[in-house]
Motif scaffolding. Structure first.
Motif, PDB file in Angstrom:
ATOM      1  N   GLU A  24       0.858  -1.188   0.000  1.00  0.00           N
ATOM      2  CA  GLU A  24       0.000   0.000   0.000  1.00  0.00           C
ATOM      3  C   GLU A  24       0.892   1.235   0.000  1.00  0.00           C
ATOM      4  N   ASP A  44       3.433   0.299   2.996  1.00  0.00           N
ATOM      5  CA  ASP A  44       3.062  -0.614   4.058  1.00  0.00           C
ATOM      6  C   ASP A  44       2.423  -1.838   3.436  1.00  0.00           C
ATOM      7  N   LYS A  45       2.182  -2.859   4.239  1.00  0.00           N
ATOM      8  CA  LYS A  45       1.451  -4.047   3.803  1.00  0.00           C
ATOM      9  C   LYS A  45       0.887  -4.712   5.046  1.00  0.00           C
ATOM     10  N   GLU A  46      -0.041  -5.605   4.835  1.00  0.00           N
ATOM     11  CA  GLU A  46      -0.615  -6.371   5.937  1.00  0.00           C
ATOM     12  C   GLU A  46       0.511  -7.093   6.666  1.00  0.00           C
ATOM     13  N   GLY A  47       0.580  -6.932   7.969  1.00  0.00           N
ATOM     14  CA  GLY A  47       1.637  -7.572   8.745  1.00  0.00           C
ATOM     15  C   GLY A  47       2.909  -6.750   8.858  1.00  0.00           C
ATOM     16  N   LYS A  96      -9.929   2.586   8.248  1.00  0.00           N
ATOM     17  CA  LYS A  96      -9.191   1.413   8.733  1.00  0.00           C
ATOM     18  C   LYS A  96      -8.672   1.617  10.157  1.00  0.00           C
TER      19      LYS A  96
END
Length: 153
Positions: A24, A44-47, A96
């Motif tokens: 992202e 960024d990214k999930e995790g 979010k």
């Protein structure tokens, strides 16, 4: 080319690569510090994102920047995580963050305050609701000057 145009061009260059790889794009900055220019890309990214992710993105972006050469000045490219206190610049990012601790500033006082730090209770696209202690503050999104996640100490 203006700073805003550089930001837009860089976003367009890297956006599809990031989407295809689960990243992202959080922000792009092109700023002068002292005598040096810096192109900073926050992803960024999930995790969460790690150093390998940053290196991979930097490599892809460097190639694209060299091919297109949109920036005439010499600059340093930095790719990094937005950090624990990441900015919330887009409405989707605010959505979010519901349920998380945030710090919000406003262009003008609301309930005699211009700074709000507390739990983000809701965001409907027009109004941000932040709970500070036992009091809820409704903030028109149009009056939000800045928002970011905040660390609780």
């Amino acid at each position: 080319m203006s700073t805003a145009n550089i930001k837009t061009v860089v976003e367009e260059m890297i956006d599809s690569f990031l989407d295809e790889n689960g990243y992202e794009l959080v922000d792009v900055e092109y700023v002068k510090e002292g005598s040096n220019w810096f192109l900073r890309v926050f992803v960024d990214k999930e995790g969460g994102i790690d150093i390998e992710d940053c290196g991979r993105i930097s490599e892809v972006l460097s190639i694209k920047l060299d091919e297109n050469d949109p920036i005439k000045d010499a600059y340093f490219l930095e790719v990094s995580s937005p950090g624990a206190e990441r900015p919330l610049k887009k409405p989707d990012e605010v959505r979010k963050a519901v349920g998380k601790h945030v710090f919000i500033t406003t262009y003008e006082p609301i309930n005699k305050l211009k700074e709000f730090e507390g739990t983000l209770l809701s965001f409907d696209g027009e109004t941000v609701v932040v709970e500070i202690g036992s009091k809820q503050h409704e903030i028109p999104y149009a009056k939000v000057a800045g928002a970011r996640l905040a660390i609780i100490f």
